[in-house]
Enzyme design. Structure first.
Site, short mmCIF file in Angstrom:
data_model
loop_
_atom_site.label_atom_id
_atom_site.label_comp_id
_atom_site.label_asym_id
_atom_site.label_seq_id
_atom_site.Cartn_x
_atom_site.Cartn_y
_atom_site.Cartn_z
N GLU A 102 -23.63 -40.20 11.30
CA GLU A 102 -22.50 -40.55 12.15
C GLU A 102 -21.45 -39.45 12.16
OE1 GLU A 102 -19.32 -44.28 12.64
OE2 GLU A 102 -20.43 -44.02 10.77
N ASP B 186 -9.87 -44.57 16.47
CA ASP B 186 -9.56 -45.55 15.42
C ASP B 186 -8.33 -45.21 14.59
OD1 ASP B 186 -11.96 -46.32 16.50
OD2 ASP B 186 -12.87 -46.89 14.61
#
Length: 835
Positions: free
Chosen positions: A805, A581
């Site tokens: 996460e 990302d």
């Protein structure tokens, strides 16, 4: 190559237009015969223009059609592989990961079951109805304590003062997937609670078409049972048993309400129930004061199901509300007609003491198999760490879902940016059996996540991995592309922002599915090899598409297509297809970029598929893959393209400057400002995970002179080393922990991620067992990094009850979404030292 040839053929007609117009203009200035000749020339121009335009239109149409056409290679899985006839033991499952508890069949038009609950009187007005896993609803921790991925599971859910335990077990038999039973237990979270709340459980069944449900109601609104029939399940029956005291057969008084309606659509089930909780009833246990509660006002009369004809072909929604004081247990039993006829009837109803025995037996079998598979106790891990490993595996298996629907695809038009001028098209209807990264935030399939998921699953149940890989390969389009995010079905679509619904057929994703394929090759299991033989044409097509479509500006270089444009609000344009990302890349995106991580992924893919082609005797493919794998494995080529002497490490290459900042500029807010030096083609100074990829994927020889520098930056706390794992971006980087825009916080800019730490540990373990000048250093770093990662994940789990996460590189606390039962479950393989 074929696409490039078509572009070259179209180019002359486009480039010829100015000259042909000039010739036509000269003709018009002459008279007589020259005028006639000019007219003929003009006609030729018009014809050429028409042909050129039609040629480009046909090319665009052809590309668009291929983008949404399924690949012609034979499927990797047998026909009807999800049907009860072929895989009865997998037909029913907890394949609805986005709900706290529910089951469905692996079918395009499934029979679905689920659970909702609400604590009555806890808040003014309508009670909070729990159903779908939500990031911010205050429920948690929750997750599967035990789940074998097949026939048994036990989950704990904390909801304020309530503790719910949901359990299921399946019993094989018949031709339609067998029987199964649930037990839902609700207790106070803290012992000794004086005021016990009134709780409503809502058990529901949903059909998705012409299936028949025939409920039979008893006294006071209590369903005796629900009979039904579908083409896939044959005859079946649900029985909801009266509540009991937990651990006791003694019945407990409950109040009942029921609603029978047409199916409003799966994403609308929660809101429909909320809207119908609008009538007050009294709960009146014998010898106790009555209490008011909000209940469903429906009945089982046909006319109450809606306007005439409503629900025809739309399916049915039948829900039973059970309201009583905690603590209590309720059991729901599903019986298949064919299973009962084949002998299950003589075994008795799978309820009460029989259900307890079955649950206990499966739990014991799970624990024994777990230790035999992962050997955590033998390796000296504490009981708490062993329990963490069981939760990691169980939550990953319990998060596997079955999805069916049509995705939206934007075709690859062959020119970057041109796809914005065409409309997305629907991909053919397809099924996906896959794990999900997070039940609360990402309850759908993600391509590069799934490769990491299956590294864990394959150790436990290779058949499940074959099923998952086969389904993902079933999504291959005619060009060999697989969409990186799969949004299939109404329930999945309802939870995705509109801007992420469309998948772009020019964009790739790391080919991590080849990681479990490599593990299959190493294991040599006959069933795995038989699967790989069937899957090879699709694996080869997928890799070939990646290798060709993401080719870089020079031979053996590669570039991620799909970087964000250099917008004035972005510090560094993102590269979402890479999976990393916002990891910093060249400051000014261009076609001259060379991406190190992508080159390493392609090198790994060529190695794995070359080995597989040779093993399978695929001579033609081996003849192409072998030389490519050798070329990509040659360190001199990697060094030539990606070694940055000025940085002392490997790096991306592109049009770049470090003189980029976000500065406030009212009224726009933060805007990107580029100073001096101006961007130029150079290596990108962004020390972090990308830097390590030649090490992570074990592409360097143990004697490589470039291995030592990578180990040094990995071990340096000024750069990547932290007490909690390797940080994603060096603390010394100017991008470290920097927002990418005013409202876009850092993601891969310093946080610790388990998937890359797992790859790093595997590489350190690898080099620590190979003779070479860096063997001792690699082995020492492996021991220390493994201890740091396991200790922090365990401590955060103890503190919060969640796997996260990502983790902070500063204090180790969990960040991002939770629970994250995707690649963070690799902590199990890290504890097992299984790389």
């Amino acid at each position: 190559m074929a696409r490039g040839e078509r572009r070259r053929r179209a180019a002359p007609a486009e480039g010829a237009r100015p000259a042909e117009r000039a010739r036509g203009g000269a003709g018009r200035r002459s008279g007589g015969a020259r005028g006639a000749a000019g007219g003929a020339a003009l006609a030729a121009v018009v014809l050429a223009l028409a042909l050129g335009l039609s040629g480009r239109w046909l090319l665009a149409w052809h590309r668009a059609r291929r983008a949404v056409t399924l690949h012609s290679a034979p499927p990797a899985l047998p026909p009807d592989s999800s049907s009860p006839a072929v895989a009865p033991e997998l037909f029913w499952g907890t394949y609805r990961p986005h709900v706290y508890f529910g089951m469905k069949t692996r079918s395009p038009k499934p029979l679905l079951t689920g659970l909702m609950w609400a604590q009555q009187g806890a808040t003014p007005g309508t009670p909070k109805l729990r159903h779908t896993c939500e990031q911010g609803d205050g429920v948690g921790p929750y997750g599967w304590e035990l789940h074998d991925g097949l026939s048994f599971g036990r989950q704990h859910i904390q909801d304020g003062a309530l503790k719910l335990t949901t359990e299921f077990v399946k019993r094989p038999g018949g031709q339609h997937g067998g029987d199964w039973s649930w037990r839902v237990t609700v207790e106070p979270q803290a012992s000794g609670t004086s005021s016990l709340p009134l709780v409503s459980l809502f058990f529901y069944v949903v059909t998705d078409g012409q299936e028949v449900l025939l409920p039979e109601i008893g006294a006071k609104g209590q369903l005796k049972f629900i009979s039904g029939h579908t083409s896939e399940l044959g005859d079946f029956r649900f029985t909801l048993l009266p509540p009991t005291i937990p651990g006791d057969a003694a019945p407990k008084y409950a109040s009942y309400n029921v609603l029978w309606s047409s199916n409003p659509g799966l994403p609308l089930l929660t809101e429909m129930v909320k809207s119908r909780l609008n009538s007050w009833f009294h709960h009146r246990p014998p010898g106790a004061s009555p209490e008011r509660y909000l209940g469903l006002p429906g009945s089982l009369k046909w006319e109450d199901r809606g306007p005439s004809g409503q629900g025809q072909g739309q399916g049915q929604f039948l829900i039973q509300q059970v309201t009583l004081k905690i603590p209590f247990s309720v059991e729901l039993v599903f019986e298949s007609g064919s299973a009962q006829a084949s002998g299950n009837q003589v075994l008795g109803l799978l309820a009460g003491s029989l259900l307890t025995q079955a649950l206990d037996s499966h739990a014991e079998a799970f624990r024994e198999r777990f230790e035999k598979t992962f050997q955590l106790k033998e390796k000296g891990l504490s009981p708490g760490e062993q329990a963490l490993g069981q939760v990691a595996l169980s939550s990953l298996l319990g998060g596997i879902g079955y999805f069916y629907g049509q995705g939206l695809v934007l075709p690859d038009m062959g020119v970057e940016g041109f796809e914005q001028k065409v409309d997305p098209a629907l991909f053919p209807p397809a099924a996906l059996f896959s794990g999900v990264p997070s039940r609360s935030f990402f309850p759908r399939g993600f391509l590069w996540d799934e490769g990491f998921h299956q590294l864990v699953v394959h150790r436990w149940d290779p058949r499940l991995t074959r099923e998952v890989l086969g389904h993902w390969l079933g999504l291959l389009n005619a060009d060999g592309w697989i969409g990186r995010e799969q949004v299939l079905g109404d329930e999945a679509r309802a939870r995705v922002p509109p801007e992420f619904l469309v998948q772009r057929a020019a964009h790739a994703n790391p080919p991590t599915l080849l990681l479990p394929v490599a593990h299959m090759l190493e294991g040599g299991d006959a069933a795995d090899l038989a699967f790989l033989r069937r899957a090879f044409p699709r694996l080869y097509a997928w890799f070939s598409w990646l290798h060709q479509s993401q080719a870089g500006p020079v031979p053996l270089s590669y570039r991620w297509r799909g970087r964000d444009p250099a917008l004035p609000t972005l510090l560094n344009p993102k590269t979402l297809p890479s999976g990393l990302d916002d990891y910093p890349r060249a400051s000014h995106p261009s076609a001259a970029e060379r991406h190190l991580d992508l080159r390493c992924w392609v090198a790994l893919g060529a190695q794995v598929l070359s080995r597989l082609a040779e093993l399978l005797g695929e001579a033609e493919a081996a003849a192409e893959l072998g030389p490519l794998a050798a070329s990509l494995a040659a360190e001199e080529s990697l060094v030539e393209l990606h070694w940055a002497p000025e940085l002392g490490v490997f790096a991306d290459f592109g049009n770049h400057t470090k003189a980029v900042q976000l500065k406030p500029r009212p009224p726009q807010g933060l805007v990107r400002v580029v100073g001096r030096p101006q961007p130029r083609l150079q290596h990108v100074d962004a020390l972090g995970y990308v830097t390590l990829f030649p090490l992570l994927l074990r592409l360097l020889e143990p004697s490589s002179p470039h291995l030592g520098p990578l180990l040094d930056v990995l071990a340096d706390s000024r750069h990547l080393w932290s007490p909690f794992g390797l940080r994603s971006l060096a603390a010394s980087s100017s991008f470290y922990r920097q927002h990418n825009s005013e409202h876009d916080p850092p993601y891969w800019r310093g946080a610790v991620w388990l998937n890359v730490n797992y790859l790093a540990l595997g590489a350190l373990h690898h080099y620590g067992h190979l003779e070479g000048p860096h063997q001792a250093q690699a082995a020492k770093l492996h021991r220390e990094l493994r201890a740091n990662v396991v200790r922090n994940v365990w401590q955060q789990y103890q503190t919060t009850g969640f796997l996260w996460e990502q983790y902070s590189d500063q204090d180790g606390h969990g960040m991002g979404c939770r629970p994250f039962h995707g690649w963070t479950t690799l902590v199990l393989l890290i504890m097992a030292e299984d790389y």
